[in-house]
Every structure is written in structure tokens, then in C-alpha cells.
Design an enzyme around this catalytic site. Structure first.
Site, PDB file in Angstrom:
ATOM      1  N   LEU A  95       0.737 -25.053 -79.172  1.00 40.85           N
ATOM      2  CA  LEU A  95       1.177 -24.648 -77.841  1.00 40.85           C
ATOM      3  C   LEU A  95       2.650 -24.280 -77.829  1.00 40.85           C
ATOM      4  O   LEU A  95       3.118 -23.539 -76.980  1.00 40.85           O
ATOM      5  CB  LEU A  95       0.967 -25.797 -76.852  1.00 40.85           C
ATOM      6  N   GLY A  96       3.393 -24.849 -78.761  1.00 43.00           N
ATOM      7  CA  GLY A  96       4.827 -24.591 -78.762  1.00 43.00           C
ATOM      8  C   GLY A  96       5.466 -25.331 -79.915  1.00 43.00           C
ATOM      9  O   GLY A  96       4.800 -26.039 -80.666  1.00 43.00           O
ATOM     10  N   GLY A 154       8.926 -27.663 -81.177  1.00 41.29           N
ATOM     11  CA  GLY A 154      10.093 -28.433 -80.768  1.00 41.29           C
ATOM     12  C   GLY A 154      11.010 -28.658 -81.951  1.00 41.29           C
ATOM     13  O   GLY A 154      10.819 -28.064 -83.018  1.00 41.29           O
ATOM     14  N   GLY A 155      11.987 -29.521 -81.787  1.00 44.02           N
ATOM     15  CA  GLY A 155      12.971 -29.761 -82.810  1.00 44.02           C
ATOM     16  C   GLY A 155      12.417 -30.480 -84.038  1.00 44.02           C
ATOM     17  O   GLY A 155      12.895 -30.298 -85.149  1.00 44.02           O
ATOM     18  N   PHE A 156      11.395 -31.325 -83.860  1.00 44.52           N
ATOM     19  CA  PHE A 156      10.882 -32.123 -84.970  1.00 44.52           C
ATOM     20  C   PHE A 156       9.447 -31.782 -85.361  1.00 44.52           C
ATOM     21  O   PHE A 156       8.856 -32.424 -86.217  1.00 44.52           O
ATOM     22  CB  PHE A 156      10.940 -33.611 -84.629  1.00 44.52           C
ATOM     23  N   GLU A 193       5.546 -29.343 -84.093  1.00 42.58           N
ATOM     24  CA  GLU A 193       4.887 -28.527 -83.074  1.00 42.58           C
ATOM     25  C   GLU A 193       4.176 -29.391 -82.036  1.00 42.58           C
ATOM     26  O   GLU A 193       3.944 -30.567 -82.237  1.00 42.58           O
ATOM     27  CB  GLU A 193       3.798 -27.619 -83.646  1.00 42.58           C
ATOM     28  N   VAL A 194       3.786 -28.703 -80.972  1.00 41.51           N
ATOM     29  CA  VAL A 194       2.971 -29.330 -79.945  1.00 41.51           C
ATOM     30  C   VAL A 194       1.601 -28.649 -79.994  1.00 41.51           C
ATOM     31  O   VAL A 194       1.516 -27.423 -80.002  1.00 41.51           O
ATOM     32  CB  VAL A 194       3.627 -29.174 -78.563  1.00 41.51           C
ATOM     33  N   LYS A 215       2.421 -33.854 -78.997  1.00 39.85           N
ATOM     34  CA  LYS A 215       3.736 -33.497 -79.543  1.00 39.85           C
ATOM     35  C   LYS A 215       3.926 -34.272 -80.833  1.00 39.85           C
ATOM     36  O   LYS A 215       3.982 -35.496 -80.829  1.00 39.85           O
ATOM     37  CB  LYS A 215       4.821 -33.851 -78.517  1.00 39.85           C
ATOM     38  N   ASP A 272      18.533 -32.771 -68.449  1.00 43.12           N
ATOM     39  CA  ASP A 272      18.267 -31.532 -69.189  1.00 43.12           C
ATOM     40  C   ASP A 272      17.455 -30.533 -68.369  1.00 43.12           C
ATOM     41  O   ASP A 272      16.573 -29.856 -68.880  1.00 43.12           O
ATOM     42  CB  ASP A 272      17.541 -31.868 -70.498  1.00 43.12           C
TER      43      ASP A 272
END
Ligand code: ADP
Ligand code: MG
Ligand code: MG
Length: 494
Positions: free
Chosen positions: A147-148, A150-152, A154-155, A170, A266
């Protein structure tokens, strides 16, 4: 790709209905959710805290069973129906109604609660609780697609085999977390997510680990983020009705966080995600911080361009930083470009800080009076003067004329229909195909100290989320059967 909005069209290879229902369940779901024999619940019965509020009000399955117990008793039936009626009534916000509800709970938490704990309904609760505490591994889920990123890690879209419920998983790659010293941040995000139970914040349902990953299983938000909707669907910016709904929902989410003394820090369009019904939730709580009640923190945290003046100038700040963030968000959704920045402009850090601290924002013709007034009250440089930062907190924001047409009670009860519903056949993000898989970093070894952190991270099911899942997917109503006259049938005792 959709010609109108650029979203990627995955056509028919899309995953099953979001709440799965019985359709997404494994054929072995009854086995997966088989009640343990009541004798296996002894330990739990001894150790579980006998707190009325937690057992009979807060936990969804506990609440249902306590209600069934009361309904089975002639002398208690009326109390329950009165309580139900009053809770519906509560919309009037009458002090008398609230007092009555309190009185009723007071009564029910006495003798009736004691008797409940000796009933088969409570035995059944313990059995559900045992299922809730089953260890969680990757074998409990089906995995669909990314789905996307991130920094560490995927999701991924995933589905619980036993119930058919869809979630977003996540994944944090262990060696990446270690190399970048992300342990405290990951644990902080997990703990905060676990504490919050809000319709306007992504919920945590499970945490588990695999050999290479730590996994956070979160509410599935399949409609993409607001950054995509602002910039990649038609003209930059959003219709006023959408701005109004999203702003109202973010405002409620912030209030739910602030009530628990959590500052989000954020707020920006990327972190606000849409679900399939067109409602939003705040996500990515990696930078959120828990303070003491009414407390403040220091630290230049957030994303430049969205940081409040008091955050930039390294002062102590509290929830004011989030109300500034809401101002930035409403501005960007309306104008179609970020505040203090033209579209595509990337000023130097210094310049950006200078604009945030000193420049007066411009309002183009898309701003009608009420939005302009709301933005300029939220973007007041001095946090003492800013809307939302007074004694009444977010209530002052909710009372702003821009929100006159929003019924916040209905919104909180999930009874407002969204003006825009994402097309379930589209994937609202740029290039899902480009997201490659994370693989372990070489040269980072994991040892006992890491195990200690993993064991704090991996705590399995989050009780309230798990119980909601069981109820929403109808597993509760299908499995929670009692024999005739409330006898302990073979189904109960196996
Ligand atoms: P990070 O903290 O590493 O930035 P995020 O929590 O922002 O990670 O997640 C990375 C991306 O994954 C997001 O930008 C979004 O595209 C997607 N994503 C995150 N959470 C969800 C969710 N609950 N539902 C759907 N997609 C999500
Ligand atoms: Mg993120
Ligand atoms: Mg994050």
C-alpha cells in the site's frame, strides 16, 4: 491509470470486500476460534482484574455479555433498557442524563456485577479472552499487496484468516531499525497507538514479529492520503465540503489525542489517510509524544514547512503545535499549495523558517470569509493567542463559524456521510509498482538486547480492537450461542 485523476487502476485484481464478512474467512475459521474448555480459563479467572468499568463498559465483548446477563434476569432487564435509552439520549448533553447514567452504572457495578462473575456469561467472557490472547504470527494473516512505503519498510494490505477482516500491516525491517537506532521511536509509536481508541486516528489491532520484521497491524485506509487527493486529482485543492469534513475530523482526532496528553506533531496532508467510505484518520504516530497532563515538551520535531513558530524557535510547547498544523492543513487543502510556499517551490531551510516566524500568509480568491478567518486564527504566530490553545482547547475550534453545518455528535457516532467516496477499484497513490521490497541490511547482527526490545514490542492482539473485529465480522453472533435455558451445551464445554 485513471485519466481523470492519475490513480492506478488495478481493475479486477483488487482484494476482497474490506470488512470481509464471512466471505473472506478461512474455511477453518471455526477451528481457529474454538473456545477452550472452561477449566483452561482458571489462571485467567484468577489473574484478570475485576474492574467493572473495564470488563462491562470498555471492552466490547465484555459489554455484550454483561448485557446478555442482565437481559436474562427479570429484575435487571429494565435497568439495561433504561441505560440503552439514556445513552441514545445523551446526545442532548444534559447533565441530568449523565448523572442518571452514572447512577445506573453505580448500581450495576454492585450486586449485579458480583452475580455476573458467577454466571456462565462471565465464563464465556473468559473463553473469548483466551482466544484474544492466542499468540499472533504471520500465519494468522493473508497478505495481498503493497500500500505504501515508510522509513523502515513497506505497508501491506492483509486479511485476518479467522475473521476475514482487512487491515494494513506496517512492517519494520529489524536490521534497518537497529542501524538507524529506531527502537525507541518504534516502541513509542506502538505504545501510543495502543493507548488511543479514536474513530479519527488509525487504530492498532495486533503487533507481532517474523524473523526479519516487526509488524504493526493497523486500520485499513484504502483511499490514499490527502497529499494525493490535493495534487493528483483534478485542479490542486479540494472542494469546500471536503475541506470542512476533513478539517472537522482531524480536529476531533487531535482532541482525542490531546485528551490523553498526546501531542501529534506531524500534521501534514501525507499523514491524513482516507478510508473506503471517504472518512479520514490521522496516521503515522512516530513523532507523537506523551506528556504529563497539560505538560509541554521541547524539541524541533516535525516536517519543515509545517512546524509551528514556537517549535522552530526551540521553545517549550504543548498542543499548540497541532493547532498550527491544522491551520497549515486547511490552508493547503483550500489553496492547493502549502502555506508560505508556491507550488513546486522549495525554499532553503533558513528562508522557510523565516517565513513561518515572520511572514503573513496570503489568501487567494478560493478562501471565503469563514475559511480565511479560521486559517488566520490557527496560524497566529503567538501560541497564547492561537485558536485552540485556550482553556476550552479544541472546543473553540469546533465552535468556529466554518463548522456551523457540522453536527459533531453525529460525526463522532459515525453517522455523517462523506461528500466524496473513493472508487474501490482505484488505488490512490502514485506508483505502487515502483515500491520495491525491503531486504535486511548487511553487517548488522541482532542479539539478546534486541530480543528484549522485540518482546516489549510484540504483545499480540490489542483487546478493544480485537473484540471490535470479532463483533463487526459477525463472528461473535455466530459463535456465541448458548444452549436451551442457558445450559452449558457441548458447544460451551466442548
Ligand atoms: P513511516 O512512519 O515510516 O513514514 P507510515 O506510517 O507513514 O510510515 O506509512 C508509510 C506509507 O504506507 C504511508 O505513506 C501510506 O501510503 C501507507 N500506509 C500507512 N498506513 C496505512 C494504513 N493504515 N492504510 C493504508 N495505507 C497505509
Ligand atoms: Mg510517513
Ligand atoms: Mg513515521
Amino acid at each position: 491509470r485513471c485519466l481523470q485523476c492519475g490513480a492506478v487502476n488495478l481493475g479486477l485484481i483488487f482484494f476482497p470486500p474490506l470488512n470481509g464478512g464471512s466471505r473472506g474467512r478461512s474455511s477453518k475459521w471455526r477451528e481457529m476460534l474454538r473456545f477452550p474448555h472452561i477449566s483452561q480459563c482458571d489462571e485467567l479467572a484468577k489473574s484478570i482484574e475485576r474492574d467493572y468499568y473495564s470488563l462491562c463498559v470498555k471492552q466490547p465483548i465484555g459489554k455484550k455479555l454483561f448485557k446478555l446477563f442482565c437481559e436474562s434476569r427479570q429484575d435487571l432487564q429494565n435497568y439495561m433498557s433504561l441505560l440503552d435509552a439514556l445513552i441514545t439520549f445523551c446526545a442532548t448533553e444534559s447533565v441530568i442524563v449523565l448523572l442518571l447514567i452514572r447512577e445506573l452504572h453505580q448500581y450495576l457495578s454492585g450486586e449485579p456485577f458480583t452475580q455476573y462473575q458467577d454466571s456462565l456469561y462471565f465464563d464465556r467472557f473468559l473463553q473469548w479472552k483466551m482466544l484474544e490472547r492466542q499468540p499472533i504470527t504471520k500465519h494468522g494473516f493473508r497478505q495481498y499487496r503493497v500500500l505504501g512505503k515508510g522509513g523502515f519498510g513497506e505497508v501491506w494490505a492483509c486479511q485476518v484468516k479467522a475473521t476475514g477482516m482487512m487491515y494494513a500491516c506496517k512492517k519494520l525491517e529489524k536490521t534497518h531499525v537497529k542501524r538507524r537506532r529506531g527502537e525507541a521511536m518504534a516502541l513509542n509509536e506502538k505504545k501510543i497507538l495502543e493507548e488511543v481508541d479514536s474513530r479519527f486516528v488509525v487504530n492498532l489491532a495486533y503487533t507481532y514479529e517474523t524473523k526479519h520484521f516487526l509488524c504493526l497491524v493497523l486500520t485499513m485506509m484504502s483511499g490514499g492520503d490527502l497529499k494525493f487527493h490535493i495534487y493528483n486529482v483534478g485542479e490542486p485543492g479540494l472542494d469546500r465540503d471536503r475541506v470542512r469534513l476533513y478539517a472537522a475530523e482531524v480536529c476531533c482526532g487531535l482532541m482525542d489525542l490531546h485528551e490523553k496528553s498526546i501531542i501529534y506533531r506531524d500534521l501534514k496532508p501525507e499523514n491524513i489517510l482516507l478510508d473506503n467510505s471517504g472518512h479520514i484518520r490521522i496516521s503515522d504516530l512516530g513523532l507523537a509524544v506523551k506528556v504529563s497532563k497539560g505538560g509541554t515538551v521541547k524539541g524541533r520535531v516535525g516536517t519543515l514547512g509545517y512546524m509551528a513558530p514556537e517549535v522552530i524557535s526551540k521553545k517549550y510547547y504543548g498542543t499548540s503545535a497541532d493547532w498550527w498544523g491544522l491551520g497549515c492543513l486547511i490552508y493547503e487543502m483550500t489553496a492547493g499549495h502549502p502555506v508560505f510556499r508556491a507550488q513546486g517551490e522549495h525554499p532553503q531551510h533558513r528562508e522557510m523558517e523565516n517565513r513561518i516566524q515572520r511572514k503573513q500568509e496570503d489568501y487567494n480568491k478560493k478562501f471565503v470569509k469563514s475559511v480565511k478567518d479560521l486559517c488566520s486564527s490557527l496560524l497566529i504566530k503567538d501560541p497564547e493567542q492561537r485558536l485552540g490553545c485556550g482553556d476550552s482547547g479544541g472546543n473553540a475550534v469546533r465552535s468556529h463559524p466554518f463548522f456551523y453545518t457540522i453536527n459533531f455528535r453525529m460525526l463522532e457516532a459515525g453517522l455523517v456521510e462523506a461528500p466524496f467516496q473513493p472508487d474501490p477499484r482505484l488505488v490512490y497513490c502514485g506508483d505502487v509498482q515502483d515500491i520495491e521490497e525491503f531486504s535486511p541490511v548487511k553487517g548488522v547482527s541482532l542479539d539478546e538486547r534486541d530480543e528484549e526490545f522485540y518482546s516489549m514490542f510484540n504483545t499480540g492482539s490489542v483487546p478493544i480492537s480485537w473484540q471490535k473485529e470479532i463483533i463487526e465480522t459477525n463472528c461473535f453472533s455466530e459463535l456465541n450461542v448458548f444452549g436451551p435455558m442457558g445450559s452449558r451445551t457441548p458447544d460451551l464445554d466442548q
